[in-house]
Design a protein around this motif. Structure first.
Motif, PDB file in Angstrom:
ATOM      1  N   LEU A 160       1.390   7.333   1.774  1.00  0.00           N
ATOM      2  CA  LEU A 160       0.733   8.652   1.771  1.00  0.00           C
ATOM      3  C   LEU A 160      -0.716   8.477   1.676  1.00  0.00           C
ATOM      4  O   LEU A 160      -1.256   9.132   1.922  1.00  0.00           O
ATOM      5  N   LYS A 161      -1.260   7.058   1.247  1.00  0.00           N
ATOM      6  CA  LYS A 161      -2.698   6.941   1.226  1.00  0.00           C
ATOM      7  C   LYS A 161      -2.799   5.449   1.907  1.00  0.00           C
ATOM      8  O   LYS A 161      -3.110   4.543   1.114  1.00  0.00           O
ATOM      9  N   GLN A 211       0.716  -1.118   0.025  1.00  0.00           N
ATOM     10  CA  GLN A 211      -0.148  -0.176   0.008  1.00  0.00           C
ATOM     11  C   GLN A 211       0.838   1.404   0.051  1.00  0.00           C
ATOM     12  O   GLN A 211       2.063   1.281   0.641  1.00  0.00           O
ATOM     13  N   ASP A 212       0.404   2.423  -0.670  1.00  0.00           N
ATOM     14  CA  ASP A 212       1.058   3.673  -0.403  1.00  0.00           C
ATOM     15  C   ASP A 212       1.103   4.247   0.638  1.00  0.00           C
ATOM     16  O   ASP A 212      -0.023   4.348   1.463  1.00  0.00           O
ATOM     17  N   ASP A 220      -7.966   2.355   4.130  1.00  0.00           N
ATOM     18  CA  ASP A 220      -9.185   2.639   4.980  1.00  0.00           C
ATOM     19  C   ASP A 220      -9.334   1.681   6.219  1.00  0.00           C
ATOM     20  O   ASP A 220      -9.477   0.300   5.999  1.00  0.00           O
TER      21      ASP A 220
END
Length: 137
Positions: A39-40, A36-37, A43
């Motif tokens: 920075l993001k 996963q990024d 959720d």
């Protein structure tokens, strides 16, 4: 990269139909977390939903295993109860004839027991399935 949760109540069947095992699900989840990024991030709600889905999948699998074991036990009990009894066996041929005889032995190969029925006159019938028993005397 996000996984959509399976929302059908037969999640295990859907995953198996799709060719995804529990091991595959864990690999995908681990890959999702490592790739996963930063920075993001994923959720939290989505992550918890996926973990709940995995838990539900495990419980469904355990329930299916328990039901299978219970059915096998019930079938074995029915077969054992016929041992020594006189039964009527329907023929597997298209003639529709039937034979009566005593259940002399039971063998358990695979999930279904097979019976040996010995008529008062004639040769023993081997490999008789419970579904072929039409009456007990």
């Amino acid at each position: 990269m996000a996984l959509d949760p399976v929302t059908n109540s037969t999640g295990n069947a859907n995953l198996q139909a799709a060719g995804i095992s529990q091991q595959d699900f864990l690999k995908i989840l681990l890959t999702q977390l490592t790739e996963q990024d930063p920075l993001k991030p994923m959720d939290n709600t989505q992550f918890v939903a996926q973990l709940a889905q995995f838990s539900q999948l495990e419980q469904t699998q355990q329930l299916a295993d328990t039901a299978t074991t219970s059915l096998a036990t019930q079938t074995a009990s029915q077969a054992i109860a016929l041992l020594g009894k006189t039964v009527t066996v329907s023929s597997t041929s298209s003639s529709g004839s039937s034979t009566s005889g005593s259940v002399t032995s039971i063998s358990f190969s695979g999930n279904a027991p097979t019976l040996t029925v010995t008529p008062t006159s004639g040769q023993a019938l081997t490999g008789v399935a419970l579904s072929q028993i039409t009456a007990t005397h």
